[in-house]
Motif scaffolding. Structure first.
Motif, PDB file in Angstrom:
ATOM      1  N   LEU A 114       0.848  -1.187   0.000  1.00  0.00           N
ATOM      2  CA  LEU A 114       0.000   0.000   0.000  1.00  0.00           C
ATOM      3  C   LEU A 114       0.886   1.239   0.000  1.00  0.00           C
ATOM      4  CD1 LEU A 114      -3.025   0.946   0.249  1.00  0.00           C
ATOM      5  CD2 LEU A 114      -2.503   1.317   2.672  1.00  0.00           C
ATOM      6  N   VAL A 115       0.609   2.148  -0.921  1.00  0.00           N
ATOM      7  CA  VAL A 115       1.367   3.392  -1.036  1.00  0.00           C
ATOM      8  C   VAL A 115       0.432   4.548  -0.698  1.00  0.00           C
ATOM      9  CG1 VAL A 115       2.719   4.874  -2.559  1.00  0.00           C
ATOM     10  CG2 VAL A 115       2.812   2.380  -2.841  1.00  0.00           C
ATOM     11  N   VAL A 135       3.463  -0.810   4.237  1.00  0.00           N
ATOM     12  CA  VAL A 135       2.853   0.450   3.811  1.00  0.00           C
ATOM     13  C   VAL A 135       3.991   1.434   3.586  1.00  0.00           C
ATOM     14  CG1 VAL A 135       1.331   2.356   4.433  1.00  0.00           C
ATOM     15  CG2 VAL A 135       0.734   0.014   5.095  1.00  0.00           C
ATOM     16  N   LEU A 136       4.063   1.992   2.384  1.00  0.00           N
ATOM     17  CA  LEU A 136       5.152   2.897   2.028  1.00  0.00           C
ATOM     18  C   LEU A 136       4.638   4.311   1.838  1.00  0.00           C
ATOM     19  CD1 LEU A 136       7.052   0.709  -0.622  1.00  0.00           C
ATOM     20  CD2 LEU A 136       7.539   0.937   1.822  1.00  0.00           C
ATOM     21  N   ASP A 137       5.451   5.277   2.306  1.00  0.00           N
ATOM     22  CA  ASP A 137       5.115   6.674   2.083  1.00  0.00           C
ATOM     23  C   ASP A 137       5.243   7.005   0.607  1.00  0.00           C
ATOM     24  OD1 ASP A 137       4.587   7.419   4.740  1.00  0.00           O
ATOM     25  OD2 ASP A 137       6.728   7.610   5.171  1.00  0.00           O
ATOM     26  N   LYS A 138       4.377   7.876   0.141  1.00  0.00           N
ATOM     27  CA  LYS A 138       4.361   8.269  -1.263  1.00  0.00           C
ATOM     28  C   LYS A 138       5.107   9.599  -1.429  1.00  0.00           C
ATOM     29  CE  LYS A 138       0.997   8.741  -5.025  1.00  0.00           C
ATOM     30  NZ  LYS A 138      -0.454   8.729  -5.366  1.00  0.00           N
ATOM     31  N   PRO A 139       6.038   9.675  -2.400  1.00  0.00           N
ATOM     32  CA  PRO A 139       6.445   8.605  -3.320  1.00  0.00           C
ATOM     33  C   PRO A 139       7.492   7.709  -2.662  1.00  0.00           C
ATOM     34  CG  PRO A 139       7.619  10.621  -3.869  1.00  0.00           C
ATOM     35  CD  PRO A 139       6.686  10.973  -2.735  1.00  0.00           C
ATOM     36  N   PRO A 140       7.397   6.403  -2.849  1.00  0.00           N
ATOM     37  CA  PRO A 140       8.383   5.492  -2.242  1.00  0.00           C
ATOM     38  C   PRO A 140       9.692   5.525  -3.020  1.00  0.00           C
ATOM     39  CG  PRO A 140       6.876   4.248  -3.595  1.00  0.00           C
ATOM     40  CD  PRO A 140       6.394   5.673  -3.637  1.00  0.00           C
ATOM     41  N   LEU A 145      10.522   0.058  -2.716  1.00  0.00           N
ATOM     42  CA  LEU A 145       9.382  -0.478  -3.452  1.00  0.00           C
ATOM     43  C   LEU A 145       9.737  -1.797  -4.123  1.00  0.00           C
ATOM     44  CD1 LEU A 145       6.503  -0.153  -4.436  1.00  0.00           C
ATOM     45  CD2 LEU A 145       7.365   1.222  -6.334  1.00  0.00           C
ATOM     46  N   ARG A 146      10.895  -1.864  -4.751  1.00  0.00           N
ATOM     47  CA  ARG A 146      11.312  -3.097  -5.423  1.00  0.00           C
ATOM     48  C   ARG A 146      11.479  -4.230  -4.412  1.00  0.00           C
ATOM     49  NH1 ARG A 146      13.405  -3.004 -10.562  1.00  0.00           N
ATOM     50  NH2 ARG A 146      14.971  -4.560 -10.034  1.00  0.00           N
ATOM     51  N   GLN A 147      12.081  -3.929  -3.272  1.00  0.00           N
ATOM     52  CA  GLN A 147      12.260  -4.950  -2.238  1.00  0.00           C
ATOM     53  C   GLN A 147      10.916  -5.481  -1.770  1.00  0.00           C
ATOM     54  OE1 GLN A 147      14.467  -3.575   1.152  1.00  0.00           O
ATOM     55  NE2 GLN A 147      14.310  -5.507   2.246  1.00  0.00           N
ATOM     56  N   ALA A 148       9.962  -4.580  -1.562  1.00  0.00           N
ATOM     57  CA  ALA A 148       8.636  -4.997  -1.090  1.00  0.00           C
ATOM     58  C   ALA A 148       7.911  -5.840  -2.136  1.00  0.00           C
ATOM     59  CB  ALA A 148       7.807  -3.764  -0.741  1.00  0.00           C
ATOM     60  N   VAL A 149       8.036  -5.470  -3.404  1.00  0.00           N
ATOM     61  CA  VAL A 149       7.369  -6.211  -4.476  1.00  0.00           C
ATOM     62  C   VAL A 149       7.940  -7.617  -4.600  1.00  0.00           C
ATOM     63  CG1 VAL A 149       7.112  -6.359  -6.985  1.00  0.00           C
ATOM     64  CG2 VAL A 149       6.598  -4.222  -5.804  1.00  0.00           C
TER      65      VAL A 149
END
Length: 239
Positions: A114-115, A135-140, A145-149
């Motif tokens: 979730l961003v 949950v990542l702050d926008k913009p991540p 983001l890549r690690q989470a994906v």
């Protein structure tokens, strides 16, 4: 230690090695996780942001599917392949957390990222209870983001693999007749043949014959293998 306890010990002792081997395969020599393929859904209503995320993450999945609304996602989502959802919280119509909640209610597991530009503790807790791995702050940042994906794709890949193993094990158990299933349950309780015979009111030879058919029907060659199969099918709780 009775027969059942010894069989469970033998059945589960391979699990740590299996998990380590499986975990080793997730990492490259540099220490970063390797892509596992699957489907990456990017749910973002801003076209520029959506296309930028798709370009940044394109190498992590076999199939990258940018969509602009929860409704469009729900019309296309198929949970039969490893998948990950990167979703913005603020969307027209259904929000990101509302979508995750709906998937949870429907029993559709999908590791998600979730961003949001408006993160709160309450939002993070609600999102993670409904399947978000972070949950990542926008913009991540690209790296976070890549690690989470990749983590999400691996999580879903392992879920599907576990479901396949469970389904296969259950199919073998389902081959058994009611009388064979009775014997199986008592074997899993650690009862010897003589005790099983007394419980069922049959002779020991009848129990031996049923055990033999159980082994043949489930393609196992020992009590340990039979217990391992039963664990995979969810018949035995090893906790």
């Amino acid at each position: 230690m009775n027969e059942r306890e010894e069989a469970i010990r033998l059945a589960v002792c391979v699990e740590p090695r299996t998990r380590r081997a499986r975990g080793d395969n997730l990492y490259s020599k540099g220490g970063s996780k390797k892509p596992v393929g699957g489907v990456l859904w990017i749910l973002e209503d801003n076209p520029e942001t959506r296309n930028g995320l798709a370009a940044t993450l394109a190498d992590l999945a076999d199939d990258v599917r940018p969509v602009e609304s929860a409704e469009e996602f729900l019309d296309s989502f198929d949970d039969q392949r490893p998948a990950c959802l990167v979703v913005d919280e603020r969307l027209p119509g259904m929000s990101g957390t509302e979508l995750l909640s709906m998937l949870q209610v429907q029993g559709r597991e999908l590791p998600s990222v979730l961003v949001t530009g408006f993160a709160t503790t309450q939002l993070a807790v609600r999102a993670m209870r409904n399947g978000a791995i972070t949950v990542l702050d926008k913009p991540p940042s690209d790296s976070s983001l890549r690690q989470a994906v990749v983590e999400a794709l691996h999580t879903d890949s392992q879920r599907l693999a576990s479901e396949t193993i469970r389904s296969s094990a259950q199919a073998k158990i389902d081959r058994l007749s009611p009388s064979e299933r009775q014997v199986l349950e008592m074997v899993l309780e650690g009862m010897p043949n003589k005790q099983i015979a007394g419980k069922l009111g049959v002779c020991v030879r009848t129990v031996e014959a049923r055990r033999s058919r159980i082994y043949q029907s489930t393609d196992v060659g020992s009590v340990a293998e039979l217990v391992r199969l039963s664990i995979a099918a969810g018949l035995v709780d090893v906790c």
